[in-house]
Design a protein around this motif. Structure first.
Motif, PDB file in Angstrom:
ATOM      1  N   UNK A  24      41.670   3.392  39.712  1.00 58.49           N
ATOM      2  CA  UNK A  24      41.371   2.808  41.354  1.00 58.49           C
ATOM      3  C   UNK A  24      41.121   3.817  42.384  1.00 58.49           C
ATOM      4  N   UNK A  25      41.125   5.067  42.034  1.00 63.35           N
ATOM      5  CA  UNK A  25      41.271   6.266  43.064  1.00 63.35           C
ATOM      6  C   UNK A  25      39.777   6.950  42.716  1.00 63.35           C
ATOM      7  N   UNK A  26      39.137   6.846  41.781  1.00 58.56           N
ATOM      8  CA  UNK A  26      38.072   7.668  41.086  1.00 58.56           C
ATOM      9  C   UNK A  26      36.980   7.383  41.888  1.00 58.56           C
ATOM     10  N   UNK A  27      36.573   8.542  42.526  1.00 53.34           N
ATOM     11  CA  UNK A  27      35.155   8.421  43.336  1.00 53.34           C
ATOM     12  C   UNK A  27      34.070   8.846  42.588  1.00 53.34           C
ATOM     13  N   UNK A  46      38.912  11.993  44.049  1.00 53.67           N
ATOM     14  CA  UNK A  46      39.717  10.793  44.060  1.00 53.67           C
ATOM     15  C   UNK A  46      40.133  10.465  45.592  1.00 53.67           C
ATOM     16  N   UNK A  47      39.693   9.147  45.754  1.00 51.90           N
ATOM     17  CA  UNK A  47      40.156   8.583  47.009  1.00 51.90           C
ATOM     18  C   UNK A  47      41.615   8.914  47.395  1.00 51.90           C
ATOM     19  N   UNK A  48      41.876   9.037  48.529  1.00 56.71           N
ATOM     20  CA  UNK A  48      43.348   9.353  49.000  1.00 56.71           C
ATOM     21  C   UNK A  48      43.847   8.841  50.133  1.00 56.71           C
ATOM     22  N   UNK A  49      43.554   7.577  50.337  1.00 57.68           N
ATOM     23  CA  UNK A  49      43.833   6.929  51.717  1.00 57.68           C
ATOM     24  C   UNK A  49      45.331   6.742  52.188  1.00 57.68           C
ATOM     25  N   UNK A  84      33.001  14.521  24.231  1.00 54.15           N
ATOM     26  CA  UNK A  84      34.123  15.279  24.553  1.00 54.15           C
ATOM     27  C   UNK A  84      33.730  16.226  25.283  1.00 54.15           C
ATOM     28  N   UNK A  85      34.221  16.310  26.668  1.00 53.30           N
ATOM     29  CA  UNK A  85      34.149  17.516  27.636  1.00 53.30           C
ATOM     30  C   UNK A  85      35.022  18.517  27.325  1.00 53.30           C
ATOM     31  N   UNK A  86      36.027  18.509  26.585  1.00 55.65           N
ATOM     32  CA  UNK A  86      36.827  19.805  26.234  1.00 55.65           C
ATOM     33  C   UNK A  86      37.932  19.665  26.889  1.00 55.65           C
ATOM     34  N   UNK A  87      38.685  20.842  27.094  1.00 55.09           N
ATOM     35  CA  UNK A  87      40.055  21.253  27.482  1.00 55.09           C
ATOM     36  C   UNK A  87      39.981  21.939  28.571  1.00 55.09           C
ATOM     37  N   UNK A  88      40.409  21.958  29.676  1.00 62.50           N
ATOM     38  CA  UNK A  88      40.290  22.707  31.035  1.00 62.50           C
ATOM     39  C   UNK A  88      41.824  23.014  31.712  1.00 62.50           C
ATOM     40  N   UNK A  89      41.635  24.045  32.348  1.00 62.99           N
ATOM     41  CA  UNK A  89      42.708  24.308  33.399  1.00 62.99           C
ATOM     42  C   UNK A  89      42.456  24.056  34.721  1.00 62.99           C
ATOM     43  N   UNK A  90      43.515  23.525  35.226  1.00 64.21           N
ATOM     44  CA  UNK A  90      43.263  23.137  36.711  1.00 64.21           C
ATOM     45  C   UNK A  90      43.316  24.409  37.521  1.00 64.21           C
ATOM     46  N   UNK A  91      42.373  25.055  38.451  1.00 59.94           N
ATOM     47  CA  UNK A  91      42.013  26.133  38.946  1.00 59.94           C
ATOM     48  C   UNK A  91      42.028  25.902  40.549  1.00 59.94           C
ATOM     49  N   UNK A  92      41.626  24.842  40.926  1.00 59.55           N
ATOM     50  CA  UNK A  92      41.607  24.622  42.575  1.00 59.55           C
ATOM     51  C   UNK A  92      41.678  23.242  42.745  1.00 59.55           C
ATOM     52  N   UNK A  93      42.229  23.038  44.094  1.00 60.18           N
ATOM     53  CA  UNK A  93      42.558  21.613  44.704  1.00 60.18           C
ATOM     54  C   UNK A  93      41.945  21.685  46.012  1.00 60.18           C
ATOM     55  N   UNK A  94      40.978  20.908  46.418  1.00 55.85           N
ATOM     56  CA  UNK A  94      40.585  20.680  47.820  1.00 55.85           C
ATOM     57  C   UNK A  94      40.900  19.330  48.098  1.00 55.85           C
ATOM     58  N   UNK A  95      41.076  19.169  49.547  1.00 60.31           N
ATOM     59  CA  UNK A  95      41.341  17.841  50.215  1.00 60.31           C
ATOM     60  C   UNK A  95      40.759  17.891  51.534  1.00 60.31           C
ATOM     61  N   UNK A  96      40.643  16.687  52.070  1.00 62.08           N
ATOM     62  CA  UNK A  96      40.439  16.303  53.565  1.00 62.08           C
ATOM     63  C   UNK A  96      41.037  15.099  53.810  1.00 62.08           C
ATOM     64  N   UNK A  97      40.793  14.385  54.893  1.00 63.94           N
ATOM     65  CA  UNK A  97      41.559  13.362  55.160  1.00 63.94           C
ATOM     66  C   UNK A  97      41.939  12.328  54.280  1.00 63.94           C
ATOM     67  N   UNK A  98      40.673  12.004  53.441  1.00 64.59           N
ATOM     68  CA  UNK A  98      40.636  10.895  52.887  1.00 64.59           C
ATOM     69  C   UNK A  98      40.390  10.960  51.207  1.00 64.59           C
ATOM     70  N   UNK A  99      40.255  12.171  50.534  1.00 64.68           N
ATOM     71  CA  UNK A  99      39.894  12.540  49.232  1.00 64.68           C
ATOM     72  C   UNK A  99      40.197  13.757  48.754  1.00 64.68           C
TER      73      UNK A  99
END
Length: 338
Positions: A24-27, A46-49, A84-99
């Motif tokens: 439901x959130x995937x942009x 991801x949308x983040x209203x 199969x895209x593989x295995x990844x490690x979360x490195x960065x997270x960015x946000x604005x007002x709505x995503x």
């Protein structure tokens, strides 16, 4: 009744399938598969209203993600294929007002020293595959070495470098490709992969496409390479010249003065040195409707673009979905005979 085409991303977070929660959130999402020199990466927006993703659902940095791109009804009703895209490690997270955008890299969890810790170390009387195996072991990884050429070092030093930077330089110097993913260090000779059968023929008159750009250059391109080395202690000179098949009409000769012990070794060095320069002569950037067949280090045939026709190796495949699913390919013309 013809069913509509559908593409979507399946995601596992820290071992748990979170695809229904994401839906439901995937942009949009993007996955970049690189042949060498850069880590593969996965980005999910991801949308983040309701500000869930910056509070209770905020992902943990360093946690693993695995993802699969899925197509349904793409070429026929009821057909399903996936990548199969593989295995990844979360490195960065960015946000604005709505995503919120999550960026993850293909450096496995627990291998932080590969790209984050500078080291000093020395090896003696060892091959490149031996060094790579040692680095892999120290990072809890395995090694895949696919090259007949395996340079030998009397002494090799790593000085204030991360393992990743150090290994990349050794591979660049040897004319080999380096890739990291799925808990492995992969080192391979892309000349060998250029000889593999093409996975697809992209014909201008038949193959759907979104964009096409091509470039060819003479800058830094050579017709031949001469290796010449004189061993002063033996008063002996070894010399070998290799001329490229279908050589570009530059007339320029690449000259290399590096220690060799035989004509056969000089021939190998000449071919590798010339190849290292000439691989940048012709390249293509091509965007197509999403296709799960296309990955880095595979080859394709290009037909219908005149002088740009021929066999190419994929140096980067960037799969993305922002409403519709596309794949952007970076291609490099395969060299013949070296």
């Amino acid at each position: 009744m013809e069913l509509g085409r559908r593409a979507y991303l399946e995601v596992t977070y820290n071992g748990a399938n979170i695809t229904p929660d994401l839906k439901p959130h995937l942009k949009g999402w993007s996955y970049t598969d690189n042949m060498s020199g850069q880590a593969d990466d996965l980005q999910i927006t991801l949308e983040d209203q309701e500000h869930l993703w910056i509070s209770d659902w905020f992902p943990d940095k360093g946690t693993t993600l695995s993802a699969t791109a899925v197509r349904e009804n793409w070429d026929a009703n009821g057909q399903r294929d996936s990548l199969n895209l593989g295995v990844f490690e979360i490195d960065e997270i960015e946000t604005d007002d709505f995503a919120v955008t999550i960026k993850a890299l293909s450096i496995p969890e627990g291998s932080g020293s590969m790209r984050g810790e500078e080291k000093n170390k020395a090896w003696e009387n060892i091959t490149l595959s031996g060094v790579a195996g040692d680095v892999a072991g120290s990072n809890g990884m395995s090694i895949f070495f696919d090259s007949d050429y395996d340079p030998f070092f009397d002494r090799l030093e790593q000085t204030e470098q991360t393992d990743l930077v150090f290994l990349q330089k050794q591979c660049d110097d040897a004319g080999l490709s380096l890739k990291i993913g799925e808990g492995k260090i992969l080192i391979f000779d892309d000349a060998k992969y250029e000889e593999e059968e093409a996975i697809a023929t992209i014909n201008r008159s038949e193959f759907p496409r979104i964009s096409f750009q091509a470039k060819t250059t003479l800058n830094g391109i050579y017709s031949a390479c001469t290796v010449e080395y004189t061993d002063a202690s033996q008063n002996e000179t070894i010399k070998y010249t290799f001329s490229a098949p279908n050589a570009p009409a530059t007339g320029k000769i690449l000259r290399v003065n590096q220690r060799v012990t035989s004509v056969a070794e000089a021939e190998s060095l000449a071919k590798r040195s010339l190849r290292k320069e000439n691989i940048k002569e012709t390249d293509i950037s091509l965007t197509l409707p999403g296709d799960t067949r296309f990955l880095a280090a595979l080859t394709v045939m290009i037909v219908g673009w005149g002088v740009f026709d021929g066999k190419y190796i994929i140096t980067q495949a960037a799969h993305s979905q922002q409403g519709k699913y596309d794949v952007k390919l970076q291609l490099r013309r395969c060299l013949e005979g070296y």
